[in-house]
Scaffold this active site. Structure first.
Site, PDB file in Angstrom:
ATOM      1  N   GLY A  17       0.799  -1.216   0.000  1.00  0.00           N
ATOM      2  CA  GLY A  17       0.000   0.000   0.000  1.00  0.00           C
ATOM      3  C   GLY A  17       0.833   1.267   0.000  1.00  0.00           C
ATOM      4  O   GLY A  17       2.070   1.236  -0.003  1.00  0.00           O
ATOM      5  N   ILE A  18       0.153   2.410   0.002  1.00  0.00           N
ATOM      6  CA  ILE A  18       0.830   3.705   0.009  1.00  0.00           C
ATOM      7  C   ILE A  18       1.738   3.823   1.218  1.00  0.00           C
ATOM      8  O   ILE A  18       2.919   4.167   1.116  1.00  0.00           O
ATOM      9  CB  ILE A  18      -0.201   4.848   0.002  1.00  0.00           C
ATOM     10  CG1 ILE A  18      -0.950   4.910  -1.323  1.00  0.00           C
ATOM     11  CG2 ILE A  18       0.471   6.188   0.266  1.00  0.00           C
ATOM     12  CD1 ILE A  18      -2.045   5.946  -1.356  1.00  0.00           C
ATOM     13  N   ASP A  53      -2.635 -14.293   4.315  1.00  0.00           N
ATOM     14  CA  ASP A  53      -3.921 -13.619   4.218  1.00  0.00           C
ATOM     15  C   ASP A  53      -4.297 -13.150   5.623  1.00  0.00           C
ATOM     16  O   ASP A  53      -4.515 -13.968   6.525  1.00  0.00           O
ATOM     17  CB  ASP A  53      -4.975 -14.586   3.669  1.00  0.00           C
ATOM     18  CG  ASP A  53      -6.351 -13.938   3.504  1.00  0.00           C
ATOM     19  OD1 ASP A  53      -6.530 -12.788   3.951  1.00  0.00           O
ATOM     20  OD2 ASP A  53      -7.245 -14.592   2.938  1.00  0.00           O
ATOM     21  N   TRP A  77      -5.689  -2.363   5.883  1.00  0.00           N
ATOM     22  CA  TRP A  77      -7.083  -2.494   6.288  1.00  0.00           C
ATOM     23  C   TRP A  77      -7.874  -3.003   5.094  1.00  0.00           C
ATOM     24  O   TRP A  77      -7.402  -2.968   3.949  1.00  0.00           O
ATOM     25  CB  TRP A  77      -7.650  -1.171   6.805  1.00  0.00           C
ATOM     26  CG  TRP A  77      -8.031  -0.170   5.743  1.00  0.00           C
ATOM     27  CD1 TRP A  77      -7.179   0.480   4.893  1.00  0.00           C
ATOM     28  CD2 TRP A  77      -9.350   0.277   5.406  1.00  0.00           C
ATOM     29  NE1 TRP A  77      -7.880   1.312   4.072  1.00  0.00           N
ATOM     30  CE2 TRP A  77      -9.218   1.216   4.354  1.00  0.00           C
ATOM     31  CE3 TRP A  77     -10.626  -0.006   5.904  1.00  0.00           C
ATOM     32  CZ2 TRP A  77     -10.309   1.868   3.791  1.00  0.00           C
ATOM     33  CZ3 TRP A  77     -11.717   0.643   5.332  1.00  0.00           C
ATOM     34  CH2 TRP A  77     -11.558   1.562   4.293  1.00  0.00           C
ATOM     35  N   LYS A 117     -10.460   9.685  11.024  1.00  0.00           N
ATOM     36  CA  LYS A 117     -11.822   9.208  11.308  1.00  0.00           C
ATOM     37  C   LYS A 117     -11.953   8.821  12.781  1.00  0.00           C
ATOM     38  O   LYS A 117     -13.054   8.609  13.263  1.00  0.00           O
ATOM     39  CB  LYS A 117     -12.185   8.034  10.391  1.00  0.00           C
ATOM     40  CG  LYS A 117     -12.441   8.450   8.947  1.00  0.00           C
ATOM     41  CD  LYS A 117     -13.054   7.339   8.116  1.00  0.00           C
ATOM     42  CE  LYS A 117     -12.120   6.188   7.879  1.00  0.00           C
ATOM     43  NZ  LYS A 117     -10.926   6.560   7.103  1.00  0.00           N
ATOM     44  N   TYR A 149     -11.453   1.838  13.937  1.00  0.00           N
ATOM     45  CA  TYR A 149     -10.196   2.309  14.516  1.00  0.00           C
ATOM     46  C   TYR A 149     -10.151   2.039  16.017  1.00  0.00           C
ATOM     47  O   TYR A 149      -9.108   1.655  16.555  1.00  0.00           O
ATOM     48  CB  TYR A 149     -10.023   3.807  14.275  1.00  0.00           C
ATOM     49  CG  TYR A 149      -9.646   4.204  12.873  1.00  0.00           C
ATOM     50  CD1 TYR A 149      -9.139   3.278  11.951  1.00  0.00           C
ATOM     51  CD2 TYR A 149      -9.780   5.525  12.452  1.00  0.00           C
ATOM     52  CE1 TYR A 149      -8.791   3.665  10.674  1.00  0.00           C
ATOM     53  CE2 TYR A 149      -9.423   5.919  11.174  1.00  0.00           C
ATOM     54  CZ  TYR A 149      -8.933   4.991  10.290  1.00  0.00           C
ATOM     55  OH  TYR A 149      -8.579   5.376   9.023  1.00  0.00           O
TER      56      TYR A 149
END
Length: 358
Positions: A17-18, A53, A77, A117, A149
């Site tokens: 991911g980023i 996984d 996530w 969030k 979260y």
């Protein structure tokens, strides 16, 4: 550059991911031994790879059986249809991961990436009710709504208490960085949007609210977030603490939008009386993207792997100010700073150089 402690072995969860890919790069550049956990290897990654996984306890047990990391960075996530499912899946991933790693006794620190969030609420109740005053402070009370979260944090705290490692939580704002196929990627989304608008002879319309257009906002560069995690993982005074992490500057979209448009070669246009969501504007964009792929020899024919319209709409469509306070980190000695405008324009150039956007 954060020199690794003796015997340090970092496990980056969500290495494709980023956030995860930036973290892998910084750790390896600093001389850490790094293993990236993802379901398949990341092309060109400098990390070792372990396949697992996160949604399968059995897969985690098999994949991590011979791995004994000292520092774990959780930057993954899985988006679900409801917040109840987000909680079940994403809290479960943290719980199962640490249930496998914790008893091994090697883990010294676990860093968990979440976001603002925490203060705004989940997508189902985003910005509703009594949101804390800005800039958001880390010691603000949790909102009285379900939020994955919070559930992830609780799993982290419980595992730390059981297995004796320290922890840190990193609440980023919108993360800008390099990744392909990511579900939340504002930089590539806006670059793809500009390319399509230019191709169709249409203006680069700001899709969000007037509040976002006129107000100030902060963002989080992926390299900044990576450095913050490594700092917290190697700084005893930062142990067992939740932090906000943003670039350190603020921007106004009404000033940044024309500069971004000029960089992308499109005509900027401000917002209308109501938001003009990208999901609506780009509903029929697949044909234009296919033409751009053929015309420019783009490397990614699937527009959905380049642009996440829904996520950029959520960020730019907010009818409130969103800023995060960084005092907690500053008082502990962290001095990271990134120019949001320069980082965004440099990222656009990188995507262009890699032929991911026209």
């Amino acid at each position: 550059m954060r020199t690794p402690p003796p015997g340090a072995h970092a496990l980056v969860v969500g290495a494709s991911g980023i956030t995860g890919s930036a973290l892998v790069n910084q750790l390896t550049d600093a001389g850490w031994r790094v293993t990236g956990l993802s379901r398949s290897p990341v092309p060109g990654s400098s990390a070792e790879h372990v396949a697992a996984d996160l949604r399968s306890l059995a897969s985690l047990r098999d994949g991590l059986a011979d791995l004994h990391p000292t520092h774990v960075f959780i930057a993954a996530w899985s988006r679900q249809e409801t917040e109840a499912e987000n909680i079940r899946v994403n809290a479960g991933m943290v719980r199962d991961l640490l249930a496998v790693l914790g008893p091994q006794g090697s883990v010294r620190h676990v860093a968990l990436v979440t976001g603002l969030k925490h203060y705004l609420g989940p997508f189902e109740a985003y910005g509703q009710g009594d949101v804390p005053d800005t800039p958001f402070l880390e010691d603000a009370d949790r909102l009285p709504v379900e939020n994955f979260y919070y559930a992830q944090e609780d799993e982290l705290f419980a595992a730390a208490a059981t297995h004796g490692f320290t922890w840190s939580v990193h609440r980023s704002h919108t993360v800008i960085g390099h990744a392909v196929g990511n579900a939340m990627n504002m930089a590539s989304t806006l670059a793809a949007y500009a390319g399509i608008q230019r191709h169709l002879g249409r203006p680069f319309v700001f899709p969000g609210s007037r509040t976002q257009w006129d107000g100030v906002v902060d963002l989080t560069d992926a390299a900044q977030l990576s450095d913050h995690q490594i700092w917290a993982a190697t700084t005893p005074e930062a142990a067992d603490t939740a932090f906000n992490v943003v670039n350190g500057d603020v921007v106004r979209w009404r000033r940044l939008w024309p500069r971004l448009a000029a960089h992308l070669g499109v005509e900027p246009q401000g917002p209308g009386d109501e938001p003009q969501p990208l999901e609506q504007q780009m509903a029929d964009a697949d044909g234009a993207w296919a033409e751009l792929v053929a015309q420019h020899g783009l490397a990614e024919p699937d527009l959905r792997r380049v642009a996440s319209w829904w996520h950029t709409d959520a960020d730019l469509g907010r009818d409130m100010e969103v800023l995060a306070d960084m005092t907690r980190s500053r008082l502990l000695g962290w001095a990271g700073y990134v120019s949001t405008e320069r980082a965004l324009l440099a990222l656009v150039d990188r995507y262009r150089a890699e032929r991911l956007v026209p």
